[in-house]
Write a protein that holds these residues in place. Structure first.
Motif, PDB file in Angstrom:
ATOM      1  N   THR A 160       0.807  -1.219   0.000  1.00  0.00           N
ATOM      2  CA  THR A 160       0.000   0.000   0.000  1.00  0.00           C
ATOM      3  C   THR A 160       0.845   1.276   0.000  1.00  0.00           C
ATOM      4  OG1 THR A 160      -1.773  -1.144   1.196  1.00  0.00           O
ATOM      5  CG2 THR A 160      -1.797   1.265   1.253  1.00  0.00           C
ATOM      6  N   LEU A 161       0.422   2.213  -0.844  1.00  0.00           N
ATOM      7  CA  LEU A 161       0.948   3.579  -0.851  1.00  0.00           C
ATOM      8  C   LEU A 161      -0.166   4.500  -0.391  1.00  0.00           C
ATOM      9  CD1 LEU A 161       3.008   5.857  -1.775  1.00  0.00           C
ATOM     10  CD2 LEU A 161       1.855   5.756  -3.993  1.00  0.00           C
TER      11      LEU A 161
ATOM     12  N   VAL B 278       9.333   6.129  -0.450  1.00  0.00           N
ATOM     13  CA  VAL B 278       9.314   6.685   0.904  1.00  0.00           C
ATOM     14  C   VAL B 278       8.564   5.716   1.805  1.00  0.00           C
ATOM     15  CG1 VAL B 278       8.669   8.662   2.329  1.00  0.00           C
ATOM     16  CG2 VAL B 278       9.276   9.005  -0.080  1.00  0.00           C
ATOM     17  N   THR B 279       9.250   5.126   2.755  1.00  0.00           N
ATOM     18  CA  THR B 279       8.633   4.117   3.618  1.00  0.00           C
ATOM     19  C   THR B 279       7.690   4.755   4.630  1.00  0.00           C
ATOM     20  OG1 THR B 279      10.351   4.189   5.307  1.00  0.00           O
ATOM     21  CG2 THR B 279      10.729   2.728   3.410  1.00  0.00           C
TER      22      THR B 279
ATOM     23  N   GLY C  30       5.181  -8.081   6.542  1.00  0.00           N
ATOM     24  CA  GLY C  30       6.213  -8.193   5.521  1.00  0.00           C
ATOM     25  C   GLY C  30       5.808  -7.561   4.198  1.00  0.00           C
ATOM     26  N   LEU C  31       5.001  -6.503   4.282  1.00  0.00           N
ATOM     27  CA  LEU C  31       4.485  -5.824   3.090  1.00  0.00           C
ATOM     28  C   LEU C  31       5.158  -4.476   2.876  1.00  0.00           C
ATOM     29  CD1 LEU C  31       0.696  -6.469   3.773  1.00  0.00           C
ATOM     30  CD2 LEU C  31       2.051  -7.550   1.962  1.00  0.00           C
ATOM     31  N   VAL C  32       5.116  -3.978   1.651  1.00  0.00           N
ATOM     32  CA  VAL C  32       5.601  -2.629   1.365  1.00  0.00           C
ATOM     33  C   VAL C  32       4.534  -1.638   1.801  1.00  0.00           C
ATOM     34  CG1 VAL C  32       6.274  -0.990  -0.423  1.00  0.00           C
ATOM     35  CG2 VAL C  32       7.005  -3.381  -0.580  1.00  0.00           C
TER      36      VAL C  32
ATOM     37  N   PHE D 236       7.347   2.746  -6.255  1.00  0.00           N
ATOM     38  CA  PHE D 236       6.452   1.871  -5.487  1.00  0.00           C
ATOM     39  C   PHE D 236       6.360   0.502  -6.146  1.00  0.00           C
ATOM     40  CE2 PHE D 236       1.781   0.929  -4.378  1.00  0.00           C
ATOM     41  CZ  PHE D 236       2.129   0.251  -3.222  1.00  0.00           C
ATOM     42  N   ARG D 237       6.192   0.484  -7.468  1.00  0.00           N
ATOM     43  CA  ARG D 237       6.154  -0.792  -8.198  1.00  0.00           C
ATOM     44  C   ARG D 237       7.427  -1.601  -7.962  1.00  0.00           C
ATOM     45  NH1 ARG D 237       7.597   0.153 -14.148  1.00  0.00           N
ATOM     46  NH2 ARG D 237       9.544   0.511 -12.991  1.00  0.00           N
ATOM     47  N   ASP D 238       8.575  -0.929  -8.064  1.00  0.00           N
ATOM     48  CA  ASP D 238       9.847  -1.627  -7.889  1.00  0.00           C
ATOM     49  C   ASP D 238       9.977  -2.198  -6.479  1.00  0.00           C
ATOM     50  OD1 ASP D 238      10.463  -1.040 -10.486  1.00  0.00           O
ATOM     51  OD2 ASP D 238      11.862   0.587 -10.018  1.00  0.00           O
ATOM     52  N   ALA D 239       9.514  -1.434  -5.481  1.00  0.00           N
ATOM     53  CA  ALA D 239       9.570  -1.928  -4.107  1.00  0.00           C
ATOM     54  C   ALA D 239       8.705  -3.172  -3.946  1.00  0.00           C
ATOM     55  CB  ALA D 239       9.118  -0.828  -3.142  1.00  0.00           C
ATOM     56  N   VAL D 240       7.524  -3.169  -4.549  1.00  0.00           N
ATOM     57  CA  VAL D 240       6.634  -4.328  -4.469  1.00  0.00           C
ATOM     58  C   VAL D 240       7.280  -5.550  -5.129  1.00  0.00           C
ATOM     59  CG1 VAL D 240       4.432  -5.273  -5.278  1.00  0.00           C
ATOM     60  CG2 VAL D 240       4.530  -2.954  -4.327  1.00  0.00           C
TER      61      VAL D 240
END
Length: 329
Positions: A87-88, A301-302, A111-113, A289-293
């Motif tokens: 989630t963003l 930005v976490t 353990g999610l972004v 965000f896509r790359d982090a997922v």
């Protein structure tokens, strides 16, 4: 590899832009939109407008963007975390640090972004500025000043200008300087008849020793989005509304007018406006965000970083109430 299935909660003033960009990002497919208020900007296209977050989750999405009023961030994010959805959320992370901490904990435990939409980090002017600071083109940094002002946006009803706008400046300053806030002092005014502040002035110091100053308001007829970084070799000015970056160098030619030289301290040097690629910040943010997922290297930005920004904002607001500077841990 199949595209990531994306869902969007909220298609208001900001959500409509998320809908457009989600349809443009490679490797992502916008498959569901939910908004209890309908589709005021007509961005749904062939998609049905779902009534709530539960219906969005039922669409079997891999990732979601939350673009609803701040007070609803926590409820939506916790439900998405429980459902296993990356989630963003739009900035600020939440309307209180307690809510923000619960969000951070939930996504870390699952353990999610979990990410926050501090979009200024993806502004081309600030990215170029940070790169040049890292290359030591300014030498020692002395001060970072931001000015973010303009008319009141009627769409903002649940937070004041500090959480809605000053959070941009606090996040970008710590990111550009690569140093967290050590102390803040805030002053606020209430001029528009709302329960929340519409003007805030924040001063402080980063852990690195850099002095910071932020002037933010919803009371100005002119729109301004400037970041000024002053240092050993001159000053950078980033205009994030246009994506421009200009460098004002200290002069190397001595002034012969002795009294003026003493008054100025440093002399005026060359002025350079840089040319560089300027991509849309929202698109770059969504790609991160896509790359982090996908588990790739990412500058997203976490939620932990978003929470730290909110802690600083709330400290500035507490300072304005108490009349004393706040020290941050």
């Amino acid at each position: 590899m199949a595209n990531l299935r994306a869902g969007l909660l909220g298609v208001g003033m900001m959500g409509r832009h998320h809908a457009r960009v989600l349809r443009e990002v490679e490797g992502v497919e916008l498959v569901a939109i939910a908004d209890p208020g309908g589709d005021p900007h007509g961005v749904a296209g062939d998609l049905e407008i779902l009534p709530d977050i539960e219906a969005l989750i039922a669409a079997k999405i891999d990732m979601a963007v939350v673009a609803v009023p701040t007070r609803f961030h926590e409820d939506a994010a916790l439900k998405l975390a429980t459902a296993g959805v990356h989630t963003l959320v739009e900035k600020p992370i939440a309307d209180s640090t307690e809510a923000g901490q619960r969000m951070v904990d939930a996504f870390e435990a699952a353990g999610l972004v979990g990410a926050v939409g501090h979009i200024e980090r993806f502004n081309p002017a600030l990215q170029e500025l940070r790169r040049r600071l890292q290359a030591d083109e300014l030498g020692s940094v002395y001060q970072i000043q931001t000015r973010r002002q303009g008319p009141f946006p009627s769409r903002i009803a649940d937070v004041g200008v500090a959480k809605d706008l000053a959070s941009h400046d606090i996040d970008l300053t710590a990111w550009v300087a690569q140093s967290e806030y050590a102390t803040v002092f805030g002053q606020t005014t209430f001029k528009s008849g709302r329960e929340h502040e519409d003007m805030v002035a924040i001063t402080g110091r980063l852990e690195s020793g850099v002095i910071v100053n932020h002037l933010v308001n919803w009371l100005s007829p002119m729109k301004e989005r400037l970041t000024v970084v002053t240092g050993e070799k001159g000053a950078f000015i980033a205009d994030t509304s246009t994506g421009d970056l200009t460098f004002f160098a200290n002069g190397t030619v001595p002034l012969e007018w002795e009294s003026m030289a003493a008054f100025r301290g440093v002399s005026e040097g060359d002025v350079t406006r840089y040319a560089f690629a300027k991509r849309e910040p929202l698109r770059v943010e969504h790609e991160a965000f896509r790359d982090a997922v996908l588990g790739r290297p990412s500058d997203v930005v976490t939620m932990a970083q978003g929470l730290r920004t909110l802690v600083v904002v709330e400290a500035a607001l507490q300072s304005s109430h108490d009349g004393a500077a706040q020290r941050l841990r």
